[in-house]
Write a protein that holds these residues in place. Structure first.
Motif: not given
Length: 183
Positions: A38-45, A52-56
């Motif tokens: 899986r890919l986990l992705a994080c960032g702020n603002g 979220q665009h990447l995971t979508a």
């Protein structure tokens, strides 16, 4: 040319030599995802929005209709975020989730225009401790996040909007490589 477009054009030109890295990341991520990782992705603002665009794109689709892949935007679980923030502090927002959801061999994508967001750098540290491959998309380097991750793509621009627009371009390039790799 409009100044905004000129800044974007300059930044895209500066990032173009990173195309081989983007392709390598795409092939690596395709192998991880198609192998059950899986890919986990994080960032702020805005960086959270890009994560979220990447995971979508991976859970849904980018261009091709293909099987969905496991991709989690760590900022999207508001109940976990508020509990973790309340009980452990904002610096642990993502690190605690990386420890919960990440498995050796998974990939953690960390996005930060500054490269200094403490909750994102803490996530990168947790990812490395848990055996994840850690990648960063940041603004100008060097910066703490780029130094902590296994690999980083830094955007040499001072304007936050320009950095985020280049990050979105990189995300779309990654998705394109992934879909071609699994076709």
């Amino acid at each position: 040319m409009h100044p905004h477009l000129a800044r974007l054009s300059t930044a895209l030109t500066a990032v173009d030599p990173e195309t081989p890295k983007i392709h390598a990341w795409g092939y690596k991520l395709a192998a991880v995802l198609s192998g059950g990782g899986r890919l986990l992705a994080c960032g702020n603002g805005g960086s959270a929005a890009e994560a979220q665009h990447l995971t979508a794109e991976l859970v849904g689709r980018y261009r091709a209709d293909r099987r969905p892949y496991a991709a989690i935007p760590l900022h999207a679980d508001t109940s976990s975020l508020t509990a973790i923030g309340n009980d452990f502090g904002i610096a642990e927002l993502y690190a605690r989730q990386v420890r919960a959801h990440g498995r050796p061999g998974d990939v953690l994508m960390c996005l930060s225009t500054s490269g200094t967001s403490r909750n994102v750098t803490e996530a990168a540290e947790a990812g490395r401790e848990c055996g994840l491959t850690t990648w960063a998309l940041t603004g100008p380097g060097p910066n703490p996040l780029a130094e902590l991750c296994d690999e980083a793509l830094t955007v040499p621009a001072d304007d936050t909007a320009t950095i985020q627009e280049v990050h979105l371009t990189v995300i779309h390039m990654l998705c394109d490589v992934i879909e071609k790799a699994v076709a």
